[in-house]
Design a protein around this motif. Structure first.
Motif, PDB file in Angstrom:
ATOM      1  N   LYS A  80       0.497  11.940  -4.465  1.00 41.69           N
ATOM      2  CA  LYS A  80       1.381  10.904  -4.157  1.00 41.69           C
ATOM      3  C   LYS A  80       2.720  11.014  -3.932  1.00 41.69           C
ATOM      4  N   ASP A  82       6.381  11.539  -2.293  1.00 40.52           N
ATOM      5  CA  ASP A  82       6.705  11.344  -0.827  1.00 40.52           C
ATOM      6  C   ASP A  82       7.698  12.392  -0.434  1.00 40.52           C
ATOM      7  N   GLN A  85      10.993  12.044   1.921  1.00 36.70           N
ATOM      8  CA  GLN A  85      12.349  11.465   1.310  1.00 36.70           C
ATOM      9  C   GLN A  85      13.339  12.722   1.545  1.00 36.70           C
ATOM     10  N   SER A  91      10.218  10.287  -5.264  1.00 35.06           N
ATOM     11  CA  SER A  91       9.738   8.942  -5.082  1.00 35.06           C
ATOM     12  C   SER A  91       8.133   9.175  -4.856  1.00 35.06           C
ATOM     13  N   TRP A  92       7.434   8.234  -5.204  1.00 39.35           N
ATOM     14  CA  TRP A  92       5.761   8.339  -4.723  1.00 39.35           C
ATOM     15  C   TRP A  92       5.452   7.078  -3.782  1.00 39.35           C
ATOM     16  N   ARG A  93       4.651   7.447  -3.105  1.00 38.98           N
ATOM     17  CA  ARG A  93       3.872   6.046  -1.920  1.00 38.98           C
ATOM     18  C   ARG A  93       2.480   6.140  -2.652  1.00 38.98           C
ATOM     19  N   CYS A  94       2.050   4.944  -2.801  1.00 41.42           N
ATOM     20  CA  CYS A  94       0.866   4.570  -3.028  1.00 41.42           C
ATOM     21  C   CYS A  94       0.624   3.113  -3.142  1.00 41.42           C
ATOM     22  N   GLU A  97       3.368   0.670  -1.652  1.00 43.96           N
ATOM     23  CA  GLU A  97       4.449   0.620  -2.639  1.00 43.96           C
ATOM     24  C   GLU A  97       5.304   2.036  -2.853  1.00 43.96           C
ATOM     25  N   THR A  98       6.706   1.919  -2.784  1.00 41.96           N
ATOM     26  CA  THR A  98       7.156   2.978  -3.257  1.00 41.96           C
ATOM     27  C   THR A  98       7.832   3.052  -4.644  1.00 41.96           C
ATOM     28  N   ARG A 100      10.248   4.710  -7.553  1.00 40.25           N
ATOM     29  CA  ARG A 100      11.363   5.673  -7.619  1.00 40.25           C
ATOM     30  C   ARG A 100      11.460   6.362  -9.046  1.00 40.25           C
ATOM     31  N   THR A 461      -5.103   9.713   3.281  1.00 45.95           N
ATOM     32  CA  THR A 461      -3.911   9.411   2.678  1.00 45.95           C
ATOM     33  C   THR A 461      -3.090  10.712   2.787  1.00 45.95           C
TER      34      THR A 461
END
Length: 485
Positions: A80, A82, A85, A91-94, A97-98, A100, A461
């Motif tokens: 997950k 990101d 960036q 950061s993580w996208r899941c 949502e982001t 940080r 994903t």
């Protein structure tokens, strides 16, 4: 086409190495959050693998399972991340949502994706156990092969045959098995390796003390010599009708593998405990056809017969007998649990069983009979292969799944499955487009042109490739169409 629940060979989940069957240490930047570490392992383990299996775990197994759990969580977090960036804090996208902060995303993963991490853990754990078992079996085989065996007696003479005839030209794929007592498995293994190498065959042969199970591809000349060699060997006592053939050749397999295993078809049951000799009554294709015809004529009125498909869901999805019961299982080793959980379906019934070539029915019918709930248990001799030779337009409709690069062969024009995205009739499998995923996808040409080539939402994903999983959301037999499709 060997009956061993094969799908294209899976790579190993994050941290599991094929060479050693061991799990690597957790990466330094994947420290697990306290909320995940503090999960109640006993309760969580029971949720993932079931109470029955959980009770059977020894202390070392539980330690391995716990490590697999941690590695799977780490793999999920990494998937997950990101990567788009700019340089700086990760950061993580899941779930739209982001995140940080490392700890914030770990808490989200622990709370929201517990089930998905559980599935990945189970896959990692099963793969680890499989690697350890294969290592042990290979070690035993190596020890027994310390003194090379002389197998030249059973290698056919090919001096009168050109290499061109063995390597090029029209070919076949052979599927066969033979249950018999094999005392010197290492000798038979050495013979098979030498035989297949000399004839330039590809495929896979499984050997065990209970017999042999093989599927090989090569030219017509090579496969004929192979059948002659098998028939000439006094141990197997095979006849030509024991081989199922289809058009193909050496190109249908990536390589040739010969190995010694506990079982010649992986059911997960000790052959000494559940013997093939307890199998049901064998029906010739003509007899089986008549039974199915009678079943269909009866309809639902007074029906006391169950037509049972012993194969996996991805096989029965593209082809099956009319009015059959097709269990939603991914591997044949799940078949015993399916029977245990559905005994009432078979109570006081006559059961007609079938599979691809007949071998799974040998052990499957033996297991069903051991439950002592059925009136009678029968099985299709030679499997669907032999039935289609006799009744190409009979009661089996759709394609026959095969365990090689072709994925399926056909004898009729019926299409009984559909594209997982648009629902149009479609029955040609292709691999999931996500790197390292080994699931098969029914995606029609139009949907593939639109980029709809993944097996499930998880694989669609970003970062799904890092899961490298054998199982994912589509492996319950009921794949779901992504919401954004």
């Amino acid at each position: 086409m060997i009956q061993n629940d094969w799908l294209p060979p899976p790579l190993y989940p994050h941290g599991l190495t094929a060479a050693s069957g061991k799990l690597a240490a957790l990466p330094a930047d994947d420290t697990l959050c306290a909320e995940f570490v503090d999960w109640d392992l006993d309760t969580w383990t029971r949720d993932v693998i079931g109470l029955k299996q959980e009770k059977q775990l020894s202390a070392p197994q539980r330690r391995r399972f716990n490590l697999c759990r941690r590695k799977s969580f780490s793999a999920f977090v990494a998937s997950k991340r990101d990567e788009c960036q700019d340089q700086g804090s990760p950061s993580w996208r899941c779930c739209g949502e982001t995140f940080r902060h490392h700890s914030a995303f770990h808490k989200h993963a622990a709370r929201t994706h517990k089930a998905e991490i559980g599935r990945l853990t189970q896959t990692t754990y099963e793969r680890l156990l499989s690697c350890l078992q294969e290592e042990a079996e290979a070690q035993q085989l190596d020890e027994r092969e310390a003194e090379p065996a002389d197998v030249s007696t059973w290698i056919p003479e090919t001096a009168h045959i050109s290499e061109e005839q063995l390597r090029k030209g029209p070919g076949k794929v052979l599927l066969y098995y033979r249950y018999c007592q094999v005392e010197d498995t290492h000798v038979i293994c050495a013979w098979q390796k030498a035989l297949c190498e000399k004839l330039h065959l590809t495929g896979k042969v499984r050997l065990a003390t209970e017999g042999i199970n093989g599927t090989v591809g090569g030219t017509n000349t090579a496969t004929r010599l192979y059948m002659d060699a098998m028939r000439a060997h006094p141990l197997f006592k095979m006849e030509e009708e024991d081989f199922k053939t289809s058009e193909g050749g050496a190109e249908c397999f990536k390589d040739m593998t010969v190995g010694v295993y506990k079982e010649i078809v992986p059911m997960g049951m000790d052959p000494d405990v559940l013997s093939y000799q307890l199998a049901g009554v064998h029906l010739e294709p003509e007899e089986f056809h008549e039974e199915v015809q009678a079943l269909l004529a009866e309809g639902d009125v007074g029906n006391d017969t169950v037509l049972l498909d012993c194969r996996n869901f991805y096989e029965s999805r593209i082809g099956q007998f009319t009015q059959c019961l097709a269990p939603s299982i991914r591997k044949f080793s799940y078949f015993p649990d399916y029977v245990d959980q559905n005994l009432d379906l078979f109570r006081d019934k006559k059961v007609l069983m079938y599979c691809t070539g007949g071998i799974r029915c040998e052990r499957g019918s033996a297991y069903l009979r051991s439950k002592d709930v059925c009136k009678e248990v029968y099985q299709l001799k030679g499997g669907i292969h032999k039935y289609l030779e006799r009744f190409p337009e009979g009661f089996y409709r759709g394609k026959l799944f095969v365990f090689d690069e072709r994925y399926a062969i056909s004898s009729n024009d019926d299409v009984i499955s559909d594209c997982r995205y648009c629902g149009c009739p479609w029955d040609r499998y292709q691999l999931c487009s996500t790197e390292f995923c080994c699931q098969l996808v029914l995606s029609c040409p139009a949907c593939r042109r639109d980029g709809r080539t993944a097996c499930c939402p998880t694989c669609r994903t970003k970062g799904g490739a890092s899961h490298r999983r054998e199982e994912c959301e589509c492996t319950d037999g009921r794949p779901r169409i992504p919401q954004d499709a």
